[in-house]
Design an enzyme around this catalytic site. Structure first.
Site, mmCIF file in Angstrom:
data_model
loop_
_atom_site.group_PDB
_atom_site.id
_atom_site.type_symbol
_atom_site.label_atom_id
_atom_site.label_comp_id
_atom_site.label_asym_id
_atom_site.label_seq_id
_atom_site.Cartn_x
_atom_site.Cartn_y
_atom_site.Cartn_z
ATOM 1 N N LYS A 78 -20.184 -16.364 -9.348
ATOM 2 C CA LYS A 78 -19.300 -15.196 -9.304
ATOM 3 C C LYS A 78 -19.795 -14.192 -10.327
ATOM 4 C CE LYS A 78 -15.255 -13.890 -7.448
ATOM 5 N NZ LYS A 78 -14.658 -14.158 -6.156
ATOM 6 N N GLY A 178 3.059 -10.886 2.168
ATOM 7 C CA GLY A 178 1.845 -10.062 2.176
ATOM 8 C C GLY A 178 1.320 -9.877 3.579
ATOM 9 N N VAL A 179 1.353 -8.622 4.064
ATOM 10 C CA VAL A 179 0.830 -8.339 5.404
ATOM 11 C C VAL A 179 -0.296 -7.308 5.295
ATOM 12 C CG1 VAL A 179 2.902 -9.012 6.661
ATOM 13 C CG2 VAL A 179 2.696 -6.660 5.833
ATOM 14 N N GLY A 180 -1.214 -7.562 4.349
ATOM 15 C CA GLY A 180 -2.377 -6.691 4.164
ATOM 16 C C GLY A 180 -3.478 -7.084 5.126
ATOM 17 N N HIS A 181 -4.725 -7.069 4.638
ATOM 18 C CA HIS A 181 -5.859 -7.372 5.515
ATOM 19 C C HIS A 181 -5.717 -8.733 6.167
ATOM 20 C CE1 HIS A 181 -7.782 -4.070 3.288
ATOM 21 N NE2 HIS A 181 -8.388 -3.893 4.440
ATOM 22 N N VAL A 182 -5.544 -9.774 5.344
ATOM 23 C CA VAL A 182 -5.456 -11.128 5.897
ATOM 24 C C VAL A 182 -4.093 -11.350 6.559
ATOM 25 C CG1 VAL A 182 -5.471 -13.587 5.340
ATOM 26 C CG2 VAL A 182 -7.111 -12.056 4.229
#
Ligand code: NAD
Length: 347
Positions: A78, A178-182
């Site tokens: 990382k 959470g209803v973002g990208h994923v």
């Protein structure tokens, strides 16, 4: 550094400074036993260099396990860039970071993470070929979120089958944080499978869109833990499974794409004792890194990616079954399996 708990037997840790662009970066390589180290680059305004180092080490170790459990020919690494992603980004800074990556001759492959976009990665790619997650190029595949979401959806199915003794998700009540990208794509898959959705987010516009598309019921961010649901699917923040939230959750299973869901390692055992089946985060959310691995191979192939996601879902099922038969936390079983794969590659 060698004396800290976060060090965790890293193979090498590299620090880069570029006076002209202000680049301060750390690239941590935890393990190359299974292949070149791969993991994203995070840009964050850390309080000090110690905090930056700790984050790089912790995230890089986590990537070793995520890549091993997804059965990828990749080790764990990382990068972190210490700086404010809103004010300190420049093309030159990312080009300097590209030169830093290139100096490692392919021992580390990068991609975007928090604070870094595909646009930033374009400048990185001008200086090195050891970068994935680009929008354009021979083997670019763009946003990995739909594949991450596919893996999360299949993981929810596998977990619900075991925890609720159901054959499919028809009528299963799922609380999505959470209803973002994923999370957005996960909701699409779940709605198609006939699940009943309860959703929350701090972004009202995303909530409205997802609710209109899927018929989901919207609740306030803090109310998601009290929802009358069968499954809780966290797709936003880390550390959301803690003593406070566990006391409120009424679900029989937790399965979602967010990273680092357990506030402490002990939460794994606490969930087990509470009768909640937990899909370990670094297993269920491996779809994104599978997508990146296909890019790294130089020949992106969606069928290969989908077959690896299928295998990962089977691995998740085996982990959950072992956890049940041995009466141990699924998080512990998953970590053991990942470590065993790395140890086998070493020997
Ligand atoms: P995103 O930023 O697109 O979505 C996160 C969503 O969570 C946003 O809509 C945001 O408004 C919402 N949110 C933030 N705080 C919240 C709160 N307090 N309550 C409810 N909602 C809140 O990010 P993403 O790419 O969808 O990633 C989501 C999670 O999945 C992260 O933990 C990420 O590390 C993990 N993950 C993502 C991928 C990927 O392919 N994108 C792969 C593996 C893991």
């Amino acid at each position: 550094m060698f004396d800290t708990a976060a060090f965790a037997n890293h193979e090498s840790v590299h620090q880069f400074y570029d006076k002209d662009t202000g680049l301060k970066a750390i690239i941590a390589i935890h393990s190359t036993a299974l292949g070149p180290a791969a993991g994203g680059c995070r840009m964050w305004n850390y309080v000090n260099s110690e905090a930056a180092m700790r984050d790089a080490l912790r995230l890089s170790e986590g990537m070793s396990y995520k890549n091993a459990i997804a059965d990828l020919p990749l080790g764990g690494g990382k990068a972190v860039i210490w700086g404010d992603s809103k004010t300190q980004k420049s093309p030159e800074l990312f080009r300097a970071f590209g030169q830093a990556i290139d100096s490692l001759n392919g021992r580390y492959w990068s991609a975007e993470d928090v604070g870094v976009s595909p646009d930033d990665m374009k400048y990185v790619s001008e200086q090195t070929r050891f970068v994935a997650g680009l929008d354009d190029g021979d083997s670019a595949s763009g946003d990995p979120s739909p594949i991450t979401a596919l893996g999360v959806f299949k993981g929810i199915e596998a977990t619900a089958k075991r925890a609720l003794k159901v054959d499919n998700l028809e009528g299963v009540r799922i609380a999505v944080q959470g209803v973002g990208h994923v999370g957005g794509y996960v909701c699409d898959f779940l709605a198609k499978a006939g699940a009943k959705l309860i959703i929350t987010d701090i972004n009202k516009e995303s909530l409205k869109q997802v609710s209109q598309k899927t018929g989901a019921v919207i609740v306030a961010p803090d109310d998601i833990y009290d929802a009358d649901a069968d499954v809780f699917s966290p797709n936003a923040l880390g550390a959301i499974i803690n003593d406070n939230t566990l006391a409120r959750l009424k679900v029989k299973a937790i399965a979602g794409g967010a990273n680092n869901q357990l506030a402490t390692d002990e939460m794994g055992e606490k969930l087990r004792q509470a009768g909640i089946l937990y899909a370990p985060d670094f297993v269920i959310n491996g779809g994104g890194i599978i997508n990146v691995a296909s890019e790294i191979s130089g020949l992106y192939s969606l069928p290969w990616v989908k077959s690896k996601v299928e295998t990962l879902t089977q691995t998740l099922g085996q982990i959950l079954d072992t956890a049940s038969s041995e009466a141990r936390p699924s998080s512990e079983i998953a970590l053991e399996l990942a470590k065993a794969r790395i140890a086998a590659a070493h020997s």
